[in-house]
Write an enzyme that holds these catalytic residues in place. Sequence first.
Site, PDB file in Angstrom:
ATOM      1  N   THR A 177       0.845  -1.190   0.000  1.00 52.62           N
ATOM      2  CA  THR A 177       0.000   0.000   0.000  1.00 52.62           C
ATOM      3  C   THR A 177       0.886   1.247   0.000  1.00 52.62           C
ATOM      4  O   THR A 177       1.982   1.226   0.535  1.00 52.62           O
ATOM      5  CB  THR A 177      -0.822  -0.061   1.305  1.00 52.62           C
ATOM      6  OG1 THR A 177      -1.771  -1.095   1.136  1.00 52.62           O
ATOM      7  CG2 THR A 177      -1.509   1.231   1.641  1.00 52.62           C
ATOM      8  N   ARG A 205     -14.752  -6.649   1.056  1.00 53.31           N
ATOM      9  CA  ARG A 205     -13.951  -6.172   2.190  1.00 53.31           C
ATOM     10  C   ARG A 205     -13.299  -4.813   1.875  1.00 53.31           C
ATOM     11  O   ARG A 205     -12.718  -4.613   0.823  1.00 53.31           O
ATOM     12  CB  ARG A 205     -12.879  -7.209   2.507  1.00 53.31           C
ATOM     13  CG  ARG A 205     -11.946  -6.845   3.662  1.00 53.31           C
ATOM     14  CD  ARG A 205     -10.678  -6.187   3.197  1.00 53.31           C
ATOM     15  NE  ARG A 205      -9.731  -5.993   4.299  1.00 53.31           N
ATOM     16  CZ  ARG A 205      -8.651  -5.213   4.226  1.00 53.31           C
ATOM     17  NH1 ARG A 205      -8.395  -4.554   3.120  1.00 53.31           N
ATOM     18  NH2 ARG A 205      -7.846  -5.095   5.245  1.00 53.31           N
TER      19      ARG A 205
HETATM   20  N1  ASP Z   1      -3.921  -1.357   4.989  1.00 53.03           N
HETATM   21  C1  ASP Z   1      -4.199  -2.052   3.761  1.00 53.03           C
HETATM   22  C2  ASP Z   1      -5.531  -2.742   3.911  1.00 53.03           C
HETATM   23  O1  ASP Z   1      -5.745  -3.377   4.935  1.00 53.03           O
HETATM   24  C3  ASP Z   1      -3.166  -3.071   3.381  1.00 53.03           C
HETATM   25  C4  ASP Z   1      -1.720  -2.625   3.430  1.00 53.03           C
HETATM   26  O2  ASP Z   1      -1.412  -1.604   4.006  1.00 53.03           O
HETATM   27  O3  ASP Z   1      -0.846  -3.319   2.862  1.00 53.03           O
HETATM   28  O4  ASP Z   1      -6.316  -2.714   3.007  1.00 53.03           O
END
Ligand code: ASP
Length: 318
Positions: A177, A205
């Site tokens: 992310t 989700r």
């Molecule tokens: N925070 C993001 C999510 O849960 C995933 C990530 O940060 O890699 O969608």
Amino acid sequence: MNKKFSLIIHGGAGALDHIKREGKESEIMDSVYSILEGGRQILADGGTALDAVEYCAIRLEDDPLYNAGRGSVLNEYGEVEMDAAIMDGVTLDAGAVAGLTAIKNPIQLARQVLTKSEHVMLIGKGAREFAQLHGFPLMPNDYFFVESRVQQWREAQKLGGMMLDHENATSPKKLGTIGAVARDRQGNLAAATSTGGIVNKRWGRVGDSPVIGAGVFADNETCGVSATGYGEQFLRTVLCKMVSDFIYFQRLDARAAVSAGIDYLVQKVDGLGGIILIDKNGHCAARHSTSGMIYGLIEKEGETYCSFVQSPEYFAVG
Ligand code: ASP
């Protein structure tokens, strides 16, 4: 008032040792460096913090190295579904999109929600309609897919579970992310976060990234923050707002605030992830409870600094 600008970006948190082993470190650091330099130009030319974080997020979304925009992880059905949010620390105006398909740069659409709608968050089909109304082209699915994500998804399907982008799978490119926080020369703060979510996610989700206060927050009186990690844990702890509240109520500086935030995440929910932050004085800090995090920063117009795995900004938990 002419203040010195600051900028910090991240490309996800997780176990990154395999990237080092595979010699991918320099590719990632070059990408972080080049994006920060582009952001520097915007802020040096008098651009706003909002412009700078949008620019950095777009560049990170366009780079298939990261789990956002092109190169996003795949959901249970083998599709890309993206989440993003952007927040203006001047007004607390915010725009967010979730469960988004077909839009090349979710962060641009989130900014459009901020400026052109009376809402904060748009999801799925409606968000796409809003995008079309505002002239965003729809991209074919192929645009978003990269081979390493398909492999990673197949592994997750075999194992029958969901996972953070950086976890377990053996494919060579597992980066995370993305997020950006800036303070411009006016002293205004902004923050942005964008993601494909977690691998093999189900049932529509949505994680923390597009949720104001959980995966992103900005307030000129305190700080700008962007998060990465297990979204459910950041949602349950409303972590980015929590970190801002540490500054608001306890007058913590940037480093103390990221430490307090990650300590809270770990103590409350045994959380895995990281945050980047710029406080109202332009100080930058990052901290993570994962073994690694990809980020880079420019503090008060100083040198561009990029970090892979551990760094002076890393504070061990406990
Ligand atoms: N925070 C993001 C999510 O849960 C995933 C990530 O940060 O890699 O969608």
